[in-house]
Scaffold this active site. Structure first.
Site, PDB file in Angstrom:
ATOM      1  N   GLY A  61       9.598   1.515   7.445  1.00 15.88           N
ATOM      2  CA  GLY A  61       8.497   0.943   6.677  1.00 15.88           C
ATOM      3  C   GLY A  61       8.980   0.455   5.321  1.00 15.88           C
ATOM      4  O   GLY A  61       9.459  -0.668   5.174  1.00 15.88           O
ATOM      5  N   GLY A  62       8.888   1.323   4.322  1.00 16.43           N
ATOM      6  CA  GLY A  62       9.217   0.941   2.934  1.00 16.43           C
ATOM      7  C   GLY A  62      10.543   0.224   2.782  1.00 16.43           C
ATOM      8  O   GLY A  62      10.616  -0.842   2.150  1.00 16.43           O
TER       9      GLY A  62
ATOM     10  N   HIS B 128       0.260   3.297  15.706  1.00 17.69           N
ATOM     11  CA  HIS B 128       0.855   3.768  14.448  1.00 17.69           C
ATOM     12  C   HIS B 128      -0.072   4.811  13.810  1.00 17.69           C
ATOM     13  O   HIS B 128      -1.293   4.707  13.904  1.00 17.69           O
ATOM     14  CB  HIS B 128       1.071   2.582  13.498  1.00 17.69           C
ATOM     15  CG  HIS B 128       1.898   2.966  12.309  1.00 17.69           C
ATOM     16  ND1 HIS B 128       1.361   3.596  11.212  1.00 17.69           N
ATOM     17  CD2 HIS B 128       3.225   2.853  12.075  1.00 17.69           C
ATOM     18  CE1 HIS B 128       2.334   3.842  10.346  1.00 17.69           C
ATOM     19  NE2 HIS B 128       3.475   3.403  10.841  1.00 17.69           N
TER      20      HIS B 128
ATOM     21  N   GLY C 179       6.435   7.380   4.461  1.00 24.86           N
ATOM     22  CA  GLY C 179       6.168   6.926   3.096  1.00 24.86           C
ATOM     23  C   GLY C 179       6.224   8.041   2.063  1.00 24.86           C
ATOM     24  O   GLY C 179       5.808   7.863   0.925  1.00 24.86           O
TER      25      GLY C 179
ATOM     26  N   GLU D  28      -1.037   5.231  10.907  1.00 23.91           N
ATOM     27  CA  GLU D  28      -2.036   4.688   9.973  1.00 23.91           C
ATOM     28  C   GLU D  28      -3.240   4.155  10.736  1.00 23.91           C
ATOM     29  O   GLU D  28      -4.372   4.241  10.272  1.00 23.91           O
ATOM     30  CB  GLU D  28      -1.384   3.616   9.088  1.00 23.91           C
ATOM     31  CG  GLU D  28      -0.505   4.270   8.031  1.00 23.91           C
ATOM     32  CD  GLU D  28       0.709   3.473   7.605  1.00 23.91           C
ATOM     33  OE1 GLU D  28       0.758   2.249   7.837  1.00 23.91           O
ATOM     34  OE2 GLU D  28       1.632   4.092   7.036  1.00 23.91           O
TER      35      GLU D  28
ATOM     36  N   SER E 172      10.482   7.525   6.445  1.00 25.38           N
ATOM     37  CA  SER E 172      11.429   7.541   5.320  1.00 25.38           C
ATOM     38  C   SER E 172      12.877   7.307   5.744  1.00 25.38           C
ATOM     39  O   SER E 172      13.795   7.937   5.216  1.00 25.38           O
ATOM     40  CB  SER E 172      11.289   8.837   4.506  1.00 25.38           C
ATOM     41  OG  SER E 172       9.986   8.926   3.962  1.00 25.38           O
TER      42      SER E 172
ATOM     43  N   GLU F  19       7.301   9.292  14.938  1.00 23.21           N
ATOM     44  CA  GLU F  19       7.156   9.240  13.484  1.00 23.21           C
ATOM     45  C   GLU F  19       6.338  10.435  13.012  1.00 23.21           C
ATOM     46  O   GLU F  19       5.100  10.415  13.089  1.00 23.21           O
ATOM     47  CB  GLU F  19       6.437   7.955  13.072  1.00 23.21           C
ATOM     48  CG  GLU F  19       7.173   6.695  13.455  1.00 23.21           C
ATOM     49  CD  GLU F  19       6.744   5.518  12.597  1.00 23.21           C
ATOM     50  OE1 GLU F  19       7.601   4.964  11.904  1.00 23.21           O
ATOM     51  OE2 GLU F  19       5.555   5.179  12.600  1.00 23.21           O
TER      52      GLU F  19
ATOM     53  N   ASN G  16       8.650  -2.445   9.964  1.00 23.20           N
ATOM     54  CA  ASN G  16       7.194  -2.554   9.962  1.00 23.20           C
ATOM     55  C   ASN G  16       6.778  -2.903   8.534  1.00 23.20           C
ATOM     56  O   ASN G  16       6.855  -2.060   7.640  1.00 23.20           O
ATOM     57  CB  ASN G  16       6.600  -1.204  10.399  1.00 23.20           C
ATOM     58  CG  ASN G  16       5.094  -1.164  10.276  1.00 23.20           C
ATOM     59  OD1 ASN G  16       4.443  -2.193  10.067  1.00 23.20           O
ATOM     60  ND2 ASN G  16       4.526   0.036  10.400  1.00 23.20           N
ATOM     61  N   TRP G  17       6.351  -4.141   8.355  1.00 27.96           N
ATOM     62  CA  TRP G  17       6.039  -4.591   6.996  1.00 27.96           C
ATOM     63  C   TRP G  17       4.635  -4.177   6.558  1.00 27.96           C
ATOM     64  O   TRP G  17       4.249  -4.413   5.414  1.00 27.96           O
ATOM     65  CB  TRP G  17       6.217  -6.112   6.891  1.00 27.96           C
ATOM     66  CG  TRP G  17       7.629  -6.571   7.093  1.00 27.96           C
ATOM     67  CD1 TRP G  17       8.721  -5.775   7.375  1.00 27.96           C
ATOM     68  CD2 TRP G  17       8.134  -7.910   7.035  1.00 27.96           C
ATOM     69  NE1 TRP G  17       9.852  -6.540   7.499  1.00 27.96           N
ATOM     70  CE2 TRP G  17       9.523  -7.861   7.295  1.00 27.96           C
ATOM     71  CE3 TRP G  17       7.540  -9.161   6.797  1.00 27.96           C
ATOM     72  CZ2 TRP G  17      10.320  -9.004   7.318  1.00 27.96           C
ATOM     73  CZ3 TRP G  17       8.334 -10.305   6.817  1.00 27.96           C
ATOM     74  CH2 TRP G  17       9.712 -10.221   7.069  1.00 27.96           C
ATOM     75  N   LYS G  18       3.876  -3.604   7.448  1.00 27.50           N
ATOM     76  CA  LYS G  18       2.523  -3.120   7.128  1.00 27.50           C
ATOM     77  C   LYS G  18       1.717  -4.229   6.433  1.00 27.50           C
ATOM     78  O   LYS G  18       1.866  -5.400   6.777  1.00 27.50           O
ATOM     79  CB  LYS G  18       2.598  -1.832   6.311  1.00 27.50           C
ATOM     80  CG  LYS G  18       3.490  -0.784   6.984  1.00 27.50           C
ATOM     81  CD  LYS G  18       3.383   0.569   6.378  1.00 27.50           C
ATOM     82  CE  LYS G  18       4.302   1.536   7.121  1.00 27.50           C
ATOM     83  NZ  LYS G  18       4.140   2.913   6.687  1.00 27.50           N
TER      84      LYS G  18
HETATM   85  P1  PGA Z   1       8.362   4.584   5.987  1.00 29.17           P
HETATM   86  O1  PGA Z   1       7.319   4.103   7.108  1.00 29.17           O
HETATM   87  O2  PGA Z   1       9.727   4.144   6.415  1.00 29.17           O
HETATM   88  O3  PGA Z   1       7.898   3.917   4.712  1.00 29.17           O
HETATM   89  O4  PGA Z   1       8.246   6.072   5.904  1.00 29.17           O
HETATM   90  C1  PGA Z   1       7.631   4.183   8.468  1.00 29.17           C
HETATM   91  C2  PGA Z   1       6.474   3.676   9.299  1.00 29.17           C
HETATM   92  O5  PGA Z   1       5.320   3.913   8.918  1.00 29.17           O
HETATM   93  O6  PGA Z   1       6.670   3.029  10.348  1.00 29.17           O
END
Ligand code: PGA
Length: 253
Positions: free
Chosen positions: A234-235, A95, A173, A97, A213, A167, A9-11
């Site tokens: 994500g990251g 998600h 993150g 967010e 993470s 998640e 997920n590149w956000k």
């Molecule tokens: P993260 O994000 O790997 O940076 O914790 C995961 C996500 O939000 O899908």
């Protein structure tokens, strides 16, 4: 047998040029991997570039959200047809967010899921508890409620096009990962709950991803758990070397 899937997920990261470069590096990292799926969710603006870059590979391209309507006066939204038009065949919905920063609630998420499935998209449906929920020992209640609301009025057959991503919000993150044991416990619960809502066979075939993470140094432990079928990253998905290491996790036999 559930085929593992690693999703990136590149956000809200990458210009089109950066996205193309990252996608090309990931294509090289997936060569010869047929026992697992790889999914990339770049921002909407880079979908076409990424789709072009991965064509010829088996990488799945996904949007990071989708509207439940086909078209119309929905400023800021993207329709399923627009995703297909850019080469995407999947979408992330719910998600944390979107839930926390943009006020998306379970009902809205349910509408998005219905719209996406009706259009033929593969849905990655995200659920997860906050730290406050966990500390109040409400984790399983919250997940159960998110599952029931999110999947309201969905028939069992449509679950074949749904992947669930667990998640924990406190792990996204933050560098804090649920231990593989903690994650397994929750994944087992989710699978059992889906079995109660639908039937056991549907639950057995459902892929459940862990997110929060995920890094090269914890992926192997996570993937060794019986109910963890992949990861939503994500990251670490923004760094080709890390993501390629995650994709190439060690498969337990
Ligand atoms: P993260 O994000 O790997 O940076 O914790 C995961 C996500 O939000 O899908």
């Amino acid at each position: 047998m559930r085929k593992p899937i690693i999703a990136g997920n590149w956000k809200m990261h990458t210009t089109r040029a950066q996205a193309r470069e990252l996608a090309a590096a990931i294509v090289s990292g997936c060569v010869g991997l047929s026992d697992r799926d790889v999914l990339l969710a770049p921002p909407f603006t880079a979908l076409s570039q990424v789709s072009r870059e991965v064509s010829g590979s088996s990488i799945i391209v996904a949007g990071q959200n989708v509207c439940w309507q086909e078209q119309g006066a929905f400023t800021g939204e993207i329709s399923p047809a627009m995703l297909f038009d850019c080469g995407a065949t999947a979408v992330i919905i719910g998600h944390s967010e979107r839930r926390q920063l943009f006020g998306e609630d379970d009902k809205l998420i349910n509408r998005r899921i219905h719209g996406a499935l009706a259009a033929g998209l593969l849905v990655v449906f995200c659920i997860g508890e906050t730290l406050a929920h966990r500390e109040a020992e409400k984790t399983l209640d919250i997940l159960k409620s998110q599952l029931h609301w999110g999947l309201t009025d969905l028939v069992g057959d449509s679950l074949a096009s749904v992947i669930i991503a667990y998640e924990p919000v406190w792990a996204i993150g933050t560098g804090k990962t649920a231990s593989s044991g903690q994650a397994q416990e929750v994944h087992g619960f989710i699978r059992a709950e889906i079995g109660r809502m639908y039937k056991k066979e549907i639950a057995e075939n459902l892929r459940i991803l862990y997110g929060g993470s995920v890094k090269p140094d914890n992926i192997d432990d996570l993937m060794a758990q019986p109910d963890i079928d992949g990861a939503l990253v994500g990251g670490a998905a923004l760094d080709a070397e890390s993501f390629n290491r995650i994709i190439n996790f060690t498969q337990q036999i």
